[in-house]
Write a protein that holds these residues in place. Sequence first.
Motif, PDB file in Angstrom:
ATOM      1  N   THR A  69      -0.536  25.244 -83.110  1.00  0.00           N
ATOM      2  CA  THR A  69       0.448  25.402 -82.035  1.00  0.00           C
ATOM      3  C   THR A  69      -0.103  24.956 -80.695  1.00  0.00           C
ATOM      4  N   ALA A  70      -1.440  24.888 -80.567  1.00  0.00           N
ATOM      5  CA  ALA A  70      -2.025  24.443 -79.301  1.00  0.00           C
ATOM      6  C   ALA A  70      -1.743  22.969 -79.044  1.00  0.00           C
ATOM      7  N   PHE A  71      -1.468  22.213 -80.101  1.00  0.00           N
ATOM      8  CA  PHE A  71      -1.211  20.788 -79.945  1.00  0.00           C
ATOM      9  C   PHE A  71       0.250  20.497 -79.578  1.00  0.00           C
ATOM     10  N   ASN A  72       1.040  21.526 -79.414  1.00  0.00           N
ATOM     11  CA  ASN A  72       2.442  21.377 -79.038  1.00  0.00           C
ATOM     12  C   ASN A  72       2.745  22.243 -77.823  1.00  0.00           C
ATOM     13  N   GLN A  73       3.794  21.896 -77.091  1.00  0.00           N
ATOM     14  CA  GLN A  73       4.285  22.707 -75.993  1.00  0.00           C
ATOM     15  C   GLN A  73       5.788  22.879 -76.150  1.00  0.00           C
ATOM     16  N   VAL A  74       6.290  23.965 -75.574  1.00  0.00           N
ATOM     17  CA  VAL A  74       7.711  24.276 -75.682  1.00  0.00           C
ATOM     18  C   VAL A  74       8.352  24.039 -74.332  1.00  0.00           C
ATOM     19  N   SER A  75       9.365  23.156 -74.335  1.00  0.00           N
ATOM     20  CA  SER A  75      10.073  22.853 -73.091  1.00  0.00           C
ATOM     21  C   SER A  75      10.989  24.006 -72.722  1.00  0.00           C
ATOM     22  N   PRO A  76      11.460  24.023 -71.476  1.00  0.00           N
ATOM     23  CA  PRO A  76      12.384  25.108 -71.065  1.00  0.00           C
ATOM     24  C   PRO A  76      13.635  25.179 -71.938  1.00  0.00           C
ATOM     25  N   SER A  77      14.015  24.055 -72.528  1.00  0.00           N
ATOM     26  CA  SER A  77      15.207  24.062 -73.388  1.00  0.00           C
ATOM     27  C   SER A  77      14.899  24.524 -74.805  1.00  0.00           C
ATOM     28  N   GLY A  78      13.619  24.843 -75.053  1.00  0.00           N
ATOM     29  CA  GLY A  78      13.236  25.293 -76.384  1.00  0.00           C
ATOM     30  C   GLY A  78      12.781  24.178 -77.306  1.00  0.00           C
ATOM     31  N   GLU A  79      12.746  22.957 -76.835  1.00  0.00           N
ATOM     32  CA  GLU A  79      12.334  21.824 -77.657  1.00  0.00           C
ATOM     33  C   GLU A  79      10.813  21.785 -77.778  1.00  0.00           C
ATOM     34  N   ILE A  80      10.331  21.528 -78.973  1.00  0.00           N
ATOM     35  CA  ILE A  80       8.891  21.451 -79.223  1.00  0.00           C
ATOM     36  C   ILE A  80       8.436  20.011 -79.000  1.00  0.00           C
ATOM     37  N   ILE A  81       7.489  19.822 -78.083  1.00  0.00           N
ATOM     38  CA  ILE A  81       6.984  18.494 -77.718  1.00  0.00           C
ATOM     39  C   ILE A  81       5.504  18.420 -78.068  1.00  0.00           C
ATOM     40  N   GLU A  82       5.128  17.382 -78.760  1.00  0.00           N
ATOM     41  CA  GLU A  82       3.738  17.214 -79.188  1.00  0.00           C
ATOM     42  C   GLU A  82       2.874  16.729 -78.030  1.00  0.00           C
ATOM     43  N   ARG A  83       1.630  17.171 -78.040  1.00  0.00           N
ATOM     44  CA  ARG A  83       0.638  16.705 -77.070  1.00  0.00           C
ATOM     45  C   ARG A  83      -0.302  15.709 -77.764  1.00  0.00           C
ATOM     46  N   PRO A  84       0.044  14.427 -77.781  1.00  0.00           N
ATOM     47  CA  PRO A  84      -0.787  13.455 -78.512  1.00  0.00           C
ATOM     48  C   PRO A  84      -2.128  13.208 -77.844  1.00  0.00           C
ATOM     49  N   TRP A  85      -2.263  13.554 -76.581  1.00  0.00           N
ATOM     50  CA  TRP A  85      -3.506  13.296 -75.858  1.00  0.00           C
ATOM     51  C   TRP A  85      -4.584  14.313 -76.171  1.00  0.00           C
ATOM     52  N   LEU A  86      -4.226  15.396 -76.844  1.00  0.00           N
ATOM     53  CA  LEU A  86      -5.174  16.476 -77.107  1.00  0.00           C
ATOM     54  C   LEU A  86      -5.910  16.191 -78.412  1.00  0.00           C
ATOM     55  N   ILE A  87      -7.258  16.173 -78.364  1.00  0.00           N
ATOM     56  CA  ILE A  87      -8.067  15.863 -79.538  1.00  0.00           C
ATOM     57  C   ILE A  87      -9.095  16.969 -79.741  1.00  0.00           C
ATOM     58  N   TYR A  88      -9.491  17.160 -80.982  1.00  0.00           N
ATOM     59  CA  TYR A  88     -10.397  18.242 -81.356  1.00  0.00           C
ATOM     60  C   TYR A  88     -11.766  17.672 -81.703  1.00  0.00           C
ATOM     61  N   SER A  89     -12.826  18.368 -81.239  1.00  0.00           N
ATOM     62  CA  SER A  89     -14.201  17.968 -81.510  1.00  0.00           C
ATOM     63  C   SER A  89     -14.805  18.892 -82.551  1.00  0.00           C
ATOM     64  N   PRO A  90     -15.113  18.417 -83.760  1.00  0.00           N
ATOM     65  CA  PRO A  90     -15.695  19.290 -84.790  1.00  0.00           C
ATOM     66  C   PRO A  90     -17.092  19.776 -84.440  1.00  0.00           C
ATOM     67  N   SER A  91     -17.850  19.000 -83.612  1.00  0.00           N
ATOM     68  CA  SER A  91     -19.231  19.405 -83.310  1.00  0.00           C
ATOM     69  C   SER A  91     -19.293  20.549 -82.309  1.00  0.00           C
ATOM     70  N   THR A  92     -18.372  20.596 -81.364  1.00  0.00           N
ATOM     71  CA  THR A  92     -18.369  21.665 -80.351  1.00  0.00           C
ATOM     72  C   THR A  92     -17.243  22.654 -80.557  1.00  0.00           C
TER      73      THR A  92
END
Length: 755
Positions: free
Chosen positions: A153-176
Amino acid sequence: MIKKHLSGAQKQRHKAEVEEQKAKLHCISSYFINNSIKTASDDTNATSCSSSDDECVIDTSTVAGPAYVEHGSEDQAVSSDEILSSNKEPSDNLLLQNTLVRLPSSDAALWTVDAFTQQYCIDVGLDFCQNRNGKYVMSSRQHKGRTRKLCDTAFNQVSPSGEIIERPWLIYSPSTDCLFCFMCKLFSPNSTSARTKRGFDSWDHIGRLGDHERSTEHRQALTTYTMHLSKTQALEKHTADGNIKERNYWTEVLKRVVATIKFLATQGVALSGNNETFGSLNNGNFLGCLELIAEYDPFLACHINNYGNTGHGTTSHLSSTICEEFIKVMADKVKQVIVDELKLSKYFSFSIDSTLDTSHIDQLTLTVFYVLNNCTPVECFLNFVPVTSHTGLHLFNVINETLNDKLNINLKDCRGQTYNNASNMSDTYSGVQAQVIAVNEKAVYIPCMTHSLNLCSVVAAESCTDAITFFCFVQNLYVFFSGSTYRWGLLRDSLNKETCEASKRELFPKHLSDKRWPVQADALCSLSCNYKSVLQALGVDTLRNGYIRAEANSLAGTMDWLETAFMTTFWSSILTRVNKTSQLLQSETMDLGTAVTLLKSPSELVAAQQNSFEDYHESAMSLLSTASFQLKQQHHPKRMADDSEEPAVMLTGEEFKVKSFYAIMDLLVSHLNRRIHAYSEIHNCYCFLTGDLDSTAVKECLRSLTEFCSGDLNKEIFDEWVQWCSLVKQLASKPLSQALPTPLQMLTIMNMHNL
């Protein structure tokens, strides 16, 4: 008061951070070739990778095989050709020869941000570094006595209208086990934001990701990324447009080339000429047709002008090589379509025959017969196979190898085989049909219907000396007149003056053929109609040449014999009827029952003519003024003292009647009856299709057929047939003149009503 020295706990924390950073540093040996690493090629060691490192260094000057690049914890095989050609990998201008190229890891925390890393990440996109596996086991953090963990769920955000918008710029680092901002990591390396420098792992304050997304720093990095991406996409679009344009150009060229090859192949004419030069008169039909099309096609004219005579080494798709390749591709495609249709139909029959080509190679022709799903019978030529022997075993091995091994057609599904009546094909013990039946007993042997009448005529024509001599005379007559335009003109002038030129051409002597016996019928019909005119042309005094005059006298003397006139009327009558019947038997819609009936008609005709010697004799007398057959002296052994000195003379009319006429008629009748018997046996197995039998006979016929085809028909076939006979009369579009429709009509009815 400010402390001058760190506390013990702070020193321990600082030491742990230094050790952690040292552990993440790359070993210097990972940047050089390590001969102990096994590469994909035995003679090249182009890649060096460390099992513990997260980046790989490739020497592009020596890359010759796949390089093993470690991203995160998974080894991935990367080919140098793929790196240079893939539209999702680095641009060509970043991979310079004779330099060491370090591919960035899929872990953003381990990136060393430079121009190459930026371009590489833009080219490959976000997918390779997002690392979203949905587990994030090591991301757990303790906060105020509670365990917090990263989730999707951290990779998505909820707009004021309730629409789920993806955050494509967010990436996960397995080492840290932290989150990074893709744009800021690449284009804001000096930023102090946690999302850029050390990563974000405050799972209890996940809402701060939205603050970062709205920050000025993030928006500037996003703008820079968009500009770089636009430049890369514009370059790729320009390259792609060029490739599409070139592909479309050659597609248009090949359309014209393929259409020309298809037309010439359909007409059965040669494609190549003496040379491959445009503008030459001897460049062959293929280039000639292209030149003709180019007169009305500016595109093809421009292509020929640019590529027409460029020679070897330049792609033009106009050479004889491309013709041969396309012919092979077309042939393979047509063959595959036939094989696919045959397999879909399951059951089939086949026929083979051999012929000698111009290169003196004996070619075996293989033809298959099957019924399509729309109930249409199909006869297709399948293959040419060179053969070196004509024994039954060798021909069977060729058939078995071609069908089973090369075309993957199961010989067990064969339900019929048909050849000519040669002994190596039709012999019951060692012929091809016996070899096939040994493998598949349901492959019923059916003698070739169209060959039967020809072979009967051949056997009869070779039955006596008079018949052989007569056909040699007919051939010599054609050769004599066709060998000179002057003699051909004399023959034309001697024909009936009232006959039109078109009819005269039909009445000229014809060339005989060993294979096509309908030609013999035409030749004898012509001679019978113009017997006196031909004899008159042979007696013209203008033939002054001694050799020609002697040959004409010899032919005229042969025509003066009553035997020649008799043979002309006799063979003209017999072969005309045989030819008419043979043409009907070759019809595409001919069925077995009708064929047997047709084949009986010439047999009955010949049997009826056995007592018509006097009728033929009168017809021969109308062609000649000679009243009787020639007298021939009969030679006796050495005379004794009491023997008569007068030469023994036999009535040659009776001799000719016994030794020639009866011999020919007897052989014709016997061979025709033998072939009729072979077809009748097969027809009797399917006689219920005619509808002329009572229920008992139909039941017995179906019982025998069910036993023979035990794996194909069930025992309820009789009840099904009775029901079908009742149904088919109602479904027929027209009133039936017979008890049941023909088998082909039944197939049509089944197809129309999806039965």
